[in-house]
Enzyme design. Structure first.
Site, PDB file in Angstrom:
ATOM      1  N   THR A 213       0.860  -1.190   0.000  1.00 50.38           N
ATOM      2  CA  THR A 213       0.000   0.000   0.000  1.00 50.38           C
ATOM      3  C   THR A 213       0.900   1.245   0.000  1.00 50.38           C
ATOM      4  O   THR A 213       1.961   1.257   0.619  1.00 50.38           O
ATOM      5  CB  THR A 213      -0.932   0.030   1.218  1.00 50.38           C
ATOM      6  OG1 THR A 213      -0.136   0.061   2.392  1.00 50.38           O
ATOM      7  CG2 THR A 213      -1.844  -1.184   1.250  1.00 50.38           C
ATOM      8  N   ASN A 217      -6.006   4.165   2.613  1.00 49.49           N
ATOM      9  CA  ASN A 217      -7.104   3.945   1.655  1.00 49.49           C
ATOM     10  C   ASN A 217      -6.659   3.377   0.305  1.00 49.49           C
ATOM     11  O   ASN A 217      -7.478   3.182  -0.584  1.00 49.49           O
ATOM     12  CB  ASN A 217      -7.941   5.211   1.425  1.00 49.49           C
ATOM     13  CG  ASN A 217      -8.939   5.385   2.548  1.00 49.49           C
ATOM     14  OD1 ASN A 217      -9.486   4.401   3.041  1.00 49.49           O
ATOM     15  ND2 ASN A 217      -9.146   6.611   2.981  1.00 49.49           N
ATOM     16  N   GLY A 239      -2.131  -4.793  10.197  1.00 49.73           N
ATOM     17  CA  GLY A 239      -3.003  -4.870  11.369  1.00 49.73           C
ATOM     18  C   GLY A 239      -4.459  -5.010  10.957  1.00 49.73           C
ATOM     19  O   GLY A 239      -4.776  -5.283   9.788  1.00 49.73           O
ATOM     20  N   ASP A 240      -5.348  -4.811  11.927  1.00 46.49           N
ATOM     21  CA  ASP A 240      -6.773  -4.892  11.617  1.00 46.49           C
ATOM     22  C   ASP A 240      -7.202  -3.751  10.694  1.00 46.49           C
ATOM     23  O   ASP A 240      -8.202  -3.867   9.984  1.00 46.49           O
ATOM     24  CB  ASP A 240      -7.580  -4.850  12.922  1.00 46.49           C
ATOM     25  CG  ASP A 240      -7.386  -6.131  13.732  1.00 46.49           C
ATOM     26  OD1 ASP A 240      -7.355  -7.210  13.115  1.00 46.49           O
ATOM     27  OD2 ASP A 240      -7.249  -6.045  14.959  1.00 46.49           O
ATOM     28  N   GLY A 241      -6.424  -2.657  10.677  1.00 50.48           N
ATOM     29  CA  GLY A 241      -6.773  -1.491   9.860  1.00 50.48           C
ATOM     30  C   GLY A 241      -6.753  -1.790   8.367  1.00 50.48           C
ATOM     31  O   GLY A 241      -7.614  -1.338   7.616  1.00 50.48           O
ATOM     32  N   SER A 272      -0.079  -3.471  14.964  1.00 46.21           N
ATOM     33  CA  SER A 272      -0.095  -3.439  16.423  1.00 46.21           C
ATOM     34  C   SER A 272      -1.420  -3.987  16.959  1.00 46.21           C
ATOM     35  O   SER A 272      -1.487  -4.457  18.083  1.00 46.21           O
ATOM     36  CB  SER A 272       0.176  -2.031  16.950  1.00 46.21           C
ATOM     37  OG  SER A 272      -0.636  -1.095  16.294  1.00 46.21           O
ATOM     38  N   GLY A 273      -2.481  -3.938  16.136  1.00 50.24           N
ATOM     39  CA  GLY A 273      -3.737  -4.567  16.549  1.00 50.24           C
ATOM     40  C   GLY A 273      -4.038  -5.716  15.597  1.00 50.24           C
ATOM     41  O   GLY A 273      -4.245  -5.504  14.415  1.00 50.24           O
ATOM     42  N   ARG A 342       3.022   5.793  20.118  1.00 50.64           N
ATOM     43  CA  ARG A 342       3.233   4.635  19.235  1.00 50.64           C
ATOM     44  C   ARG A 342       4.616   4.029  19.359  1.00 50.64           C
ATOM     45  O   ARG A 342       4.789   2.812  19.287  1.00 50.64           O
ATOM     46  CB  ARG A 342       3.026   5.096  17.792  1.00 50.64           C
ATOM     47  CG  ARG A 342       1.999   4.338  17.076  1.00 50.64           C
ATOM     48  CD  ARG A 342       1.971   4.737  15.635  1.00 50.64           C
ATOM     49  NE  ARG A 342       1.802   3.559  14.809  1.00 50.64           N
ATOM     50  CZ  ARG A 342       0.677   2.895  14.725  1.00 50.64           C
ATOM     51  NH1 ARG A 342      -0.371   3.296  15.386  1.00 50.64           N
ATOM     52  NH2 ARG A 342       0.587   1.809  13.983  1.00 50.64           N
ATOM     53  N   ARG A 348       2.225   1.221  25.127  1.00 44.38           N
ATOM     54  CA  ARG A 348       1.456   2.462  25.098  1.00 44.38           C
ATOM     55  C   ARG A 348       0.064   2.259  25.702  1.00 44.38           C
ATOM     56  O   ARG A 348      -0.473   3.135  26.361  1.00 44.38           O
ATOM     57  CB  ARG A 348       1.351   3.003  23.668  1.00 44.38           C
ATOM     58  CG  ARG A 348       0.462   2.218  22.716  1.00 44.38           C
ATOM     59  CD  ARG A 348       0.405   2.911  21.360  1.00 44.38           C
ATOM     60  NE  ARG A 348      -0.104   2.084  20.297  1.00 44.38           N
ATOM     61  CZ  ARG A 348      -1.230   2.312  19.645  1.00 44.38           C
ATOM     62  NH1 ARG A 348      -1.989   3.326  19.960  1.00 44.38           N
ATOM     63  NH2 ARG A 348      -1.605   1.524  18.664  1.00 44.38           N
TER      64      ARG A 348
HETATM   65  N1  LIG Z   1       1.321   2.950   2.993  1.00 44.67           N
HETATM   66  C1  LIG Z   1       0.642   3.489   3.994  1.00 44.67           C
HETATM   67  N2  LIG Z   1       1.062   4.627   4.602  1.00 44.67           N
HETATM   68  C2  LIG Z   1       0.401   5.148   5.638  1.00 44.67           C
HETATM   69  N3  LIG Z   1      -0.724   4.621   6.166  1.00 44.67           N
HETATM   70  C3  LIG Z   1      -1.213   3.491   5.599  1.00 44.67           C
HETATM   71  C4  LIG Z   1      -0.559   2.879   4.498  1.00 44.67           C
HETATM   72  N4  LIG Z   1      -1.247   1.779   4.163  1.00 44.67           N
HETATM   73  C5  LIG Z   1      -2.303   1.702   4.998  1.00 44.67           C
HETATM   74  N5  LIG Z   1      -2.287   2.730   5.862  1.00 44.67           N
HETATM   75  C6  LIG Z   1      -3.207   3.007   6.990  1.00 44.67           C
HETATM   76  O1  LIG Z   1      -2.595   2.562   8.188  1.00 44.67           O
HETATM   77  C7  LIG Z   1      -3.602   2.301   9.158  1.00 44.67           C
HETATM   78  C8  LIG Z   1      -3.173   1.245  10.145  1.00 44.67           C
HETATM   79  O2  LIG Z   1      -2.960   0.061   9.465  1.00 44.67           O
HETATM   80  P1  LIG Z   1      -2.810  -1.364  10.147  1.00 44.67           P
HETATM   81  O3  LIG Z   1      -3.990  -1.699  10.917  1.00 44.67           O
HETATM   82  O4  LIG Z   1      -2.389  -2.282   9.056  1.00 44.67           O
HETATM   83  O5  LIG Z   1      -1.583  -1.204  11.137  1.00 44.67           O
HETATM   84  P2  LIG Z   1      -1.537  -1.106  12.714  1.00 44.67           P
HETATM   85  O6  LIG Z   1      -0.126  -0.882  13.080  1.00 44.67           O
HETATM   86  O7  LIG Z   1      -2.198  -2.272  13.367  1.00 44.67           O
HETATM   87  O8  LIG Z   1      -2.353   0.161  12.954  1.00 44.67           O
HETATM   88  P3  LIG Z   1      -3.078   0.677  14.226  1.00 44.67           P
HETATM   89  O9  LIG Z   1      -2.280   0.280  15.419  1.00 44.67           O
HETATM   90  O10 LIG Z   1      -3.120   2.146  13.970  1.00 44.67           O
HETATM   91  O11 LIG Z   1      -4.438   0.013  14.168  1.00 44.67           O
HETATM   92  C9  LIG Z   1      -4.832   1.924   8.360  1.00 44.67           C
HETATM   93  O12 LIG Z   1      -5.890   2.716   8.786  1.00 44.67           O
HETATM   94  C10 LIG Z   1      -4.491   2.234   6.910  1.00 44.67           C
HETATM   95  O13 LIG Z   1      -5.461   3.054   6.325  1.00 44.67           O
END
Ligand SMILES: Nc1ncnc2c1ncn2[C@@H]1O[C@H](COP(=O)(O)OP(=O)(O)OP(=O)(O)O)[C@@H](O)[C@H]1O
Length: 591
Positions: A213, A217, A239-241, A272-273, A342, A348
């Site tokens: 990505t 989005n 992550g779940d995001g 992280s989630g 973070r 955290r």
């Molecule tokens: N290349 C990118 N650069 C920045 N943000 C991105 C990118 N790709 C996806 N995202 C955004 O990063 C967010 C977090 O993604 P993800 O859940 O995979 O990781 P995470 O470390 O578990 O995040 P969080 O702890 O914030 O939930 C998502 O909302 C997504 O929209």
């Protein structure tokens, strides 16, 4: 019953293939290797005794036919470690040892050990009965094809086994789409995929297309606009995001129904989630820690899928399809406000939990819910709540989806719309599709580009704009709350056992309610209990904490207060929100 069980066991133990292999390094050591529907049986025959080890089919991820790279004098039927590998290459390589006409079958398995961890094991079988490589290879290919069929759960009849090397030769039909968020968690998702998942995919010979990505989005747009049917499954790494993005991108396609039916989702935890990945491992008894990637990689290669419930969320500005949770209050505050820490990783949450307990807040409002034991409303029943649902012309696009439930008001929503005009406490006001198009032209600078619509199954509950009454069906709790959290998986994070009794498709939302009035000490005990699920059974603050299964819920926060509201850990507009479960709406890859 016993006869049936006997037949089943006979079927499992029926010998499909059998060969004898010698181990030259060990004097008089002969291995008989049998393939049955149960697994690969390695039977060691010595002068005195006979020992058998079975490698279950469910632990085997794949097998490959290879050829020796340089001359080898060993005949092998043994477990060998990676570092001890023979020098072997693909049959098509230009680097073959033409003097060795043997065909090598590498069988890759991940076996449960006594310490409840899985360990990688390779069984190498060298086929060399014939003078020509082609003949040896035919034998090896026969074993490979049948093992692959068994892994995929396909039936193998003994009648035509001889043909398997030629007419039925294995050809992989799967191809996966992998969407990896390189920024998730500590920024290691790409490395995790390269180091931990690709080797397993290679062992299983499953091809994939990897897309990193580029921004938030990106994955959502990608799944909305791509021809997804060129792939047989979608894997998210992060992550779940990132999964939230993919899922909601799927529901922005008019062919969403076919996509969710045919393309299973696979989840590799790298953020992280990682609530869903943790839950799937929990449901299937797979060891998750210390290496959570392996169960995920095994899910991907095994070709097993299970239906998963989704929850359709309605806020004042958007429709969301959610797989994990909706949060209001303490837990969402901790999740969102600790973002600025973070750099501390998982710590955290602990640090911010303490901060939030010191500055404890509560939120006023109403919580409505439909208990899980209430039968679903008959879709044909007349809907009596006061809700202006628009004219039929507005619904033309999705008329095929209108057979059941509330007419599709959601097809007018734009996924990114921030307007709150959709919600009105006094009278419902929905815009027509034509107005929406005009608005969207304006907000998009008049270039005619429309914001995506959200599709999906029609709602079975009153619109968010319609008022509810404390009827036989809906129950209401009013007052001040420390938190309300609706979760639909067992775990909402790596060490957050939210609903111990939840399953992937139980058709339930688990509603956790903590009412204001609990002391800080009680809340600390409650927070500490979240990692083990103790909060679900604790009796010490009876009445203030409830965990109950429901089919639908609505949160109506008091006007004039502000706070955090999250869906699957993502922040949404603070305000009224409701959710209803749609059992088995999509499919996920499972071990
Ligand atoms: N290349 C990118 N650069 C920045 N943000 C991105 C990118 N790709 C996806 N995202 C955004 O990063 C967010 C977090 O993604 P993800 O859940 O995979 O990781 P995470 O470390 O578990 O995040 P969080 O702890 O914030 O939930 C998502 O909302 C997504 O929209």
């Amino acid at each position: 019953m016993d006869i049936q069980r006997d037949e089943h066991n006979q079927n499992l133990n029926q010998i499909l293939l059998e060969e004898t292999f010698y181990v030259l390094t060990k004097k008089n050591c002969i291995f008989k290797v049998r393939l049955t529907r149960r697994g690969l049986h390695l039977i060691k025959e010595t002068d005195q005794n006979l020992k058998e080890q079975v490698i279950p089919i469910r632990d085997i991820v794949g097998c490959r036919c290879l050829r020796s790279k340089k001359q080898s004098k060993r005949c092998v039927c043994q477990s060998i470690s990676r570092s001890n590998s023979l020098e072997v290459v693909e049959d098509t390589s230009g680097d073959l040892d033409l003097n060795d006409t043997s065909a090598y079958l590498y069988i890759y398995a991940y076996l449960f050990q006594e310490n409840k961890k899985r360990e990688r094991t390779i069984v190498t079988l060298r086929f060399r009965s014939f003078d020509k490589f082609e003949d040896n290879n035919r034998e090896a290919q026969r074993w490979r094809t049948i093992i692959k069929k068994l892994i995929k759960g396909e039936s193998v009849s003994t009648g035509n086994i001889a043909e398997f090397a030629t007419s039925h030769r294995h050809k992989e039909t799967r191809k996966l789409l992998v969407l990896c968020n390189p920024k998730s968690g500590a920024g290691r998702a790409k490395d995790i995929f390269r180091d931990k998942v690709i080797p397993v995919l290679e062992e299983a010979e499953i091809p994939f297309d990897l897309h990193l990505t580029k921004h938030a989005n990106y994955a959502r747009e990608f799944v909305r606009t791509s021809n997804l049917f060129q792939w047989t499954g979608i894997i998210t790494v992060g992550g779940d995001g990132i999964l939230y993005e993919v899922l909601n991108g799927l529901f922005e396609r008019s062919d969403w129904s076919e996509v969710v039916r045919t393309l299973p989702l696979g989840i590799v935890p790298g953020g992280s989630g990682n609530g869903l990945a943790r839950s799937i491992a929990h449901y299937y008894g797979e060891p998750y820690l210390p290496s959570p990637t392996l169960p995920a990689a095994l899910c991907i290669v095994r070709n097993h899928c299970a239906p998963m419930d989704l929850v359709r969320i309605e806020t004042t500005s958007q429709i969301i399809f959610s797989f994990l949770s909706v949060g209001w209050g303490l837990l969402s505050d901790i999740d969102i406000e600790s973002e600025k820490l973070r750099i501390l990783g998982g710590q955290r949450f602990t640090l911010w939990s303490i901060a939030r307990l010191i500055g404890l807040r509560s939120y006023g409002g109403k919580l409505w819910y439909l208990p899980a034991d209430q039968p679903a409303r008959d879709p044909k029943e007349n809907v009596t709540y006061s809700c202006n649902i628009g004219s039929n012309t507005d619904l033309a696009i999705d008329s095929n989806l209108e057979a059941k439930g509330r007419p599709r008001v959601d097809s007018w929503y734009s996924a990114n719309s921030k307007r709150s005009a959709y919600f009105s406490a006094t009278a419902s006001s929905y815009q027509s599709a034509a107005e929406e198009a005009a608005d969207s032209r304006e907000t998009n600078g008049g270039d005619g580009a429309e914001k995506p619509r959200t599709y999906g199954p029609a709602s079975q509950i009153p619109a968010l704009t319609a008022s509810l009454s404390d009827s036989d069906e809906w129950r209401c709790l009013a007052g001040r709350f420390v938190l309300v959290h609706a979760g639909y998986q067992s775990h909402l994070g790596g060490d957050f056992l939210f609903a111990p009794d939840a399953t992937l498709n139980d058709g339930r939302i688990w509603l956790l309610v903590v009412r204001a009035g609990a002391s800080r000490a009680q809340l600390l005990q409650f927070l500490l209990g979240l990692s083990s699920g103790a909060h679900a059974t604790t009796k010490t603050f009876e009445g203030l904490v409830q965990l109950m299964p429901v089919r639908a819920f609505r949160i109506e926060p008091d006007a004039g207060e502000d706070g955090c509201m999250t869906v699957d850990g993502e922040l949404v507009d603070y305000g009224p929100i409701q959710g209803e479960v749609f059992p088995s709406l999509c499919r996920v890859m499972v071990p």
